[in-house]
Design a protein around this motif. Structure first.
Motif, PDB file in Angstrom:
ATOM      1  N   LEU A   1     -42.947 -16.588   1.519  1.00  0.00           N
ATOM      2  CA  LEU A   1     -42.992 -15.247   2.082  1.00  0.00           C
ATOM      3  C   LEU A   1     -41.873 -14.407   1.492  1.00  0.00           C
ATOM      4  O   LEU A   1     -40.687 -14.710   1.662  1.00  0.00           O
ATOM      5  N   ALA A   2     -42.265 -13.328   0.773  1.00  0.00           N
ATOM      6  CA  ALA A   2     -41.277 -12.423   0.208  1.00  0.00           C
ATOM      7  C   ALA A   2     -40.844 -11.384   1.231  1.00  0.00           C
ATOM      8  O   ALA A   2     -39.664 -11.106   1.387  1.00  0.00           O
ATOM      9  N   CYS A   3     -41.800 -10.766   1.911  1.00  0.00           N
ATOM     10  CA  CYS A   3     -41.487  -9.830   2.978  1.00  0.00           C
ATOM     11  C   CYS A   3     -42.727  -9.664   3.829  1.00  0.00           C
ATOM     12  O   CYS A   3     -43.837 -10.022   3.436  1.00  0.00           O
ATOM     13  N   ALA A   4     -42.541  -9.101   5.043  1.00  0.00           N
ATOM     14  CA  ALA A   4     -43.645  -8.884   5.965  1.00  0.00           C
ATOM     15  C   ALA A   4     -43.256  -7.781   6.923  1.00  0.00           C
ATOM     16  O   ALA A   4     -42.063  -7.520   7.149  1.00  0.00           O
ATOM     17  N   ASN A   5     -44.262  -7.125   7.508  1.00  0.00           N
ATOM     18  CA  ASN A   5     -43.956  -6.062   8.450  1.00  0.00           C
ATOM     19  C   ASN A   5     -43.786  -6.651   9.859  1.00  0.00           C
ATOM     20  O   ASN A   5     -43.929  -7.856  10.072  1.00  0.00           O
ATOM     21  N   SER A   6     -43.482  -5.767  10.812  1.00  0.00           N
ATOM     22  CA  SER A   6     -43.169  -6.235  12.165  1.00  0.00           C
ATOM     23  C   SER A   6     -44.380  -6.841  12.857  1.00  0.00           C
ATOM     24  O   SER A   6     -44.249  -7.767  13.654  1.00  0.00           O
ATOM     25  N   ALA A   7     -45.589  -6.315  12.571  1.00  0.00           N
ATOM     26  CA  ALA A   7     -46.785  -6.882  13.200  1.00  0.00           C
ATOM     27  C   ALA A   7     -46.979  -8.334  12.772  1.00  0.00           C
ATOM     28  O   ALA A   7     -47.343  -9.187  13.580  1.00  0.00           O
ATOM     29  N   TYR A   8     -46.748  -8.639  11.480  1.00  0.00           N
ATOM     30  CA  TYR A   8     -46.875 -10.022  11.003  1.00  0.00           C
ATOM     31  C   TYR A   8     -45.841 -10.917  11.688  1.00  0.00           C
ATOM     32  O   TYR A   8     -46.155 -12.027  12.126  1.00  0.00           O
ATOM     33  N   ALA A   9     -44.591 -10.430  11.777  1.00  0.00           N
ATOM     34  CA  ALA A   9     -43.545 -11.236  12.406  1.00  0.00           C
ATOM     35  C   ALA A   9     -43.856 -11.490  13.871  1.00  0.00           C
ATOM     36  O   ALA A   9     -43.580 -12.562  14.400  1.00  0.00           O
ATOM     37  N   GLU A  10     -44.454 -10.501  14.556  1.00  0.00           N
ATOM     38  CA  GLU A  10     -44.786 -10.670  15.965  1.00  0.00           C
ATOM     39  C   GLU A  10     -45.909 -11.679  16.156  1.00  0.00           C
ATOM     40  O   GLU A  10     -45.886 -12.483  17.087  1.00  0.00           O
ATOM     41  N   TRP A  11     -46.915 -11.663  15.256  1.00  0.00           N
ATOM     42  CA  TRP A  11     -48.071 -12.554  15.416  1.00  0.00           C
ATOM     43  C   TRP A  11     -47.785 -13.970  14.957  1.00  0.00           C
ATOM     44  O   TRP A  11     -48.210 -14.928  15.589  1.00  0.00           O
ATOM     45  N   PHE A  12     -47.078 -14.130  13.814  1.00  0.00           N
ATOM     46  CA  PHE A  12     -46.954 -15.449  13.184  1.00  0.00           C
ATOM     47  C   PHE A  12     -45.514 -15.936  13.059  1.00  0.00           C
ATOM     48  O   PHE A  12     -45.292 -17.102  12.768  1.00  0.00           O
TER      49      PHE A  12
END
Length: 822
Positions: A97-108
């Motif tokens: 994982l290089a980067c992700a938004n807040s929705a991705y961090a909240e779900w996974f």
């Protein structure tokens, strides 16, 4: 970067100057030594050429370094991909994982990277396949991904990107939102769209990017001249024009057409306050002719439009309601009424009448703010009056262009979702409690084995009439009672030893009917009914009898606690087909053929708030001292270990009052062959066991518990066997490796370090014919894969001195007979 370049330039200039000075000095020295100016000049010229070449190369390298792109700033990327309701992640070729938004961090979470997400196995395989296709083809999709618990999860797409195409951009959306949009799109493109078009309302489903997803036939006719045109994939605004008075027309009709009023209806609650240019979710666009609106009077300009909008909102699968600017309900569709628990009833005057007292003020203020302020949309968490423990999200949107200002309320019917959440939470809790109960029971079995064993050894030295004989018998009886409680805990945790057979449920009920009649007494009537053509089931008949008895005892106690203690218990067996299972719509029972047994009583039923807890161990609805709370938990464990399902509910009478409780057990129909191989090893090995062994056997006893090892040693030694002790698997393996000759291995299964099965498999490499007797407090079936070795026997803890002696004698006798036959 400029300061760094200037510093590097200064250093390079100083270095070149120093080299030039050294060149002049070396040329002068050469002239002085050789006395030949031509040679010195040629040497100096060669050095100058070399210095100039080095300077040019240095500048070229410096320029290229300065022109290189800086490493990517992922914080800027995260800000750019921040999209509410859509999880976006970027991974490299190593699936990191290089980067992700807040929705991705909240779900996974920040540790998980696609395709390694919490999905069930088929969904995980589809997502992995999509990743490979994206690296190969540039793009890929994976739809209808299910979570690890089997519930609907997400849709995912992957796209290759980057200067060297070394990254994948993943976009993941929730499946529920996509399903809502698909359902509305089908309605818009079908009969609903045609009906609304006749009423003067043209419809289109538009995505958050402004692209058309579906349109009604009337919209397609007026926008393109072809009623069968889909128009999907085109920009919605390209079909509309406005004049200097901000009136909206179809572009194809121009001012010759009727002016339109545009109403935007979000199909899901937005994740936050939307901007004035649109919502963050798919929207239903309504184009109303002639300035239709919603007025407060029956003769106002919006009177004609009210039935149209009510028909539209009533047909949508989302819970939608409308209030006026003062917060009074104008109407609400059936989905909204169902979501707030008022199905089939009239709506109250205000939305605040639906929520708890603590949320009334906040909701009333929000409705007035959205009704009188600018046309914004948002959502808020509320607690409904009927279900205060489960907060829900209520979407609000200010509606303009329909005469008086109004507020659109949206509320999804989360009844099914809440039910599934509770079922998952209950199943998780039951599994955790089961694991705890199984572990406690296993350790307790070791203690009981020692107590029962020492009691047996003491009874060998005492005869009836001795002063201590009765006390020892009392200790042994209480130990056996504790062992039965332990078996109930093992039954709940699905770890007890079963001996399943292929049986017919009516036969099991008949076997236990006489016992039930004596158990229920004269005041309780027992009725038994059986369906025809019942399929056989594979289960332990003795355990099934225990299930029926436990249910009957609970029914008797419930009936006797009411009035005169008279009542009725009905036992029925039913044939359940796969079609019946699908008609039930259960998320728990897979489609298939089942034979069910139903126990229904007239004992007044179970309190609704206690229905979810009745299968938990030590939970009881009886008065203090009347029950241990292990009866139904034992039933639950036996049914689950037999591959079945059990449900409890209340039976309502004609007047709507609860008359009694009903327990329904579904056991899968067995369709395989009936042979010995379908029985566990403990049943297949059940030859007539000899209680004596003629001769002394050499036995290797491996047990990590000191108390159990001491009891087993004394029990076997009194039979004349020669015992070699080992505290764990390593010591047992060393005893054989050091030349020890043994006729039998008696070993525990679970031990620290090397387990019993691992030790036996290592010993079998040098002694392949050596029999083994495994002892364990866990169920044989739970350990089946681990102890699946040839010539293996099993003895469940706790056991008595007589039991282990008879079991060892039977194994040795069987081995002796086999050797004579050879």
């Amino acid at each position: 970067m400029n300061v760094l370049g200037e510093a590097q330039g200064e250093r390079q200039t100083g270095l070149i100057g120093g080299i030039a000075a050294a060149a002049v000095a070396s040329a002068a020295l050469l002239w002085w030594i050789s006395g030949t100016p031509v040679l010195a000049f040629a040497y100096f010229a060669a050095l100058v050429v070399l210095i100039l070449a080095a300077s040019a190369a240095s500048r070229m390298r410096g320029g290229s370094t300065g022109d290189e792109l800086a490493p990517p700033d992922w914080s800027v990327t995260v800000t750019a991909i921040e999209q509410p309701g859509l999880a976006v992640a970027i991974t490299d070729r190593a699936n990191r994982l290089a980067c992700a938004n807040s929705a991705y961090a909240e779900w996974f979470g920040a540790a998980a990277a696609p395709p390694n997400l919490p999905l069930d196995r088929p969904s995980l395989e589809r997502l992995t396949r999509a990743a490979r296709e994206a690296w190969r083809d540039g793009t890929a999709r994976a739809d209808d991904l299910l979570r690890s618990d089997g519930t609907p999860g997400w849709h995912a797409s992957a796209e290759r990107a980057g200067r060297g195409e070394d990254y994948l951009i993943w976009r993941i959306s929730e499946a529920a939102a996509a399903n809502h949009a698909d359902a509305v799109g089908a309605l818009v493109g079908g009969a609903l769209g045609r009906m609304l078009s006749v009423a003067g309302i043209e419809t289109a489903l538009v995505g958050p990017d402004g692209i058309v997803r579906a349109v009604g036939r009337g919209f397609a006719q007026r926008a393109s001249g072809d009623p069968t045109a889909t128009l999907a994939g085109q920009e919605f605004v390209s079909f509309l024009r406005s004049d200097d008075r901000d009136r909206i027309f179809f572009a194809r009709e121009g001012r010759k057409g009727a002016p339109l009023t545009l109403v935007q209806v979000p199909l899901e609650e937005p994740s936050g306050v939307a901007t004035s240019t649109g919502s963050e979710v798919p929207s239903l666009m309504l184009l109303l002719e002639g300035g239709a609106g919603i007025g407060s009077g029956s003769d106002g300009p919006g009177a004609a439009a009210t039935p149209q909008l009510e028909a539209l909102l009533g047909a949508l699968p989302l819970g939608l309601a409308m209030t006026d600017r003062d917060g009074r309900f104008l109407f609400g569709n059936e989905a909204f009424k169902r979501a707030v628990g008022r199905e089939g009833q009239a709506m109250p005057s205000y939305p605040s009448d639906l929520v708890t007292r603590e949320d009334k003020g906040a909701l009333a203020d929000a409705v007035r703010r959205f009704g009188k302020g600018p046309a914004l949309s948002g959502d808020m968490a509320i607690r409904l009056r009927d279900t205060p423990d489960d907060p829900v999200s209520l979407g609000l949107a200010g509606v303009r262009g329909l005469g008086d200002a109004a507020v659109l309320l949206s509320l999804s019917d989360s009844t099914e979702e809440t039910r599934l959440k509770r079922q998952v939470a209950q199943a998780t809790k039951m599994q955790a409690v089961g694991q705890l109960a199984g572990g406690v029971a296993h350790d307790f079995n070791n203690v009981l084995t020692a107590i029962i064993g020492y009691c047996d050894l003491m009874l060998l030295r005492h005869t009836p009439g001795d002063s201590d004989y009765d006390d020892i018998q009392q200790i042994r009886a209480n130990s056996n009672r504790a062992a039965s409680l332990t078996r109930q805990l093992l039954a709940f945790s699905r770890q007890q030893t079963l001996q399943p057979k292929v049986v017919q449920l009516p036969d099991v009920v008949s076997e236990v009917s006489q016992l039930l009649k004596r158990l229920l007494g004269e005041n309780i009537e027992l009725k038994v009914r059986h369906d025809r053509d019942l399929g056989p089931v594979r289960a332990d008949p003795q355990q099934l009898e225990q299930v029926i008895v436990n249910l009957a005892v609970n029914a008797r106690d419930a009936i006797q606690s009411r009035g005169d203690g008279r009542g009725k218990l009905t036992l029925a067996t039913r044939r359940i087909s796969a079609r019946d299972v699908r008609a039930m719509g259960s998320e728990i029972i897979p489609a298939g053929e089942y034979t069910a047994i139903v126990a229904q009583d007239t004992g007044g039923g179970i309190a609704p708030e206690k229905l979810g807890k009745i299968f938990e161990p030590f939970f009881t609805t009886k008065v203090l001292g009347k029950g241990t709370g292990l009866g139904l938990s034992t039933v639950y464990g036996i049914v689950k270990q037999s591959g079945g399902y059990i449900f409890a509910d209340n039976v309502e009478g004609i007047s709507g009052t609860i008359e009694g409780a009903r327990f329904t057990i579904y056991l899968p129909v067995y369709s395989g062959p009936v042979s010995e191989e379908h029985l566990p090893a403990s049943a297949r090995d059940a030859e007539p066991e000899a209680s004596t062994w003629l001769g002394s056997a050499r036995i290797l006893l491996v047990e990590d518990e000191d108390m159990v090892r001491a009891v087993a040693e004394r029990a076997l030694a009194r039979s004349g066997h020669k015992i070699t002790l080992a505290r764990d698997g390593e010591e047992g393996l060393a005893a054989v490796a050091n030349g020890g000759e043994f006729d039998l291995i008696v070993s525990d299964v679970v031990m620290p370090g090397m387990s019993g099965p691992r030790m036996v498999k290592a010993i079998r490499k040098v002694r392949p014919d050596l029999p083994v007797l495994f002892m364990s407090g866990y169920a044989e079936e739970q350990l089946r894969k681990e102890i699946d070795v040839e010539n293996m026997h099993f003895l469940a803890k706790p056991f008595s001195v007589q039991q282990i002696g008879d079991r060892v004698a039977a194994i040795l006798n069987a081995g002796q007979r086999s050797a004579k036959l050879k």
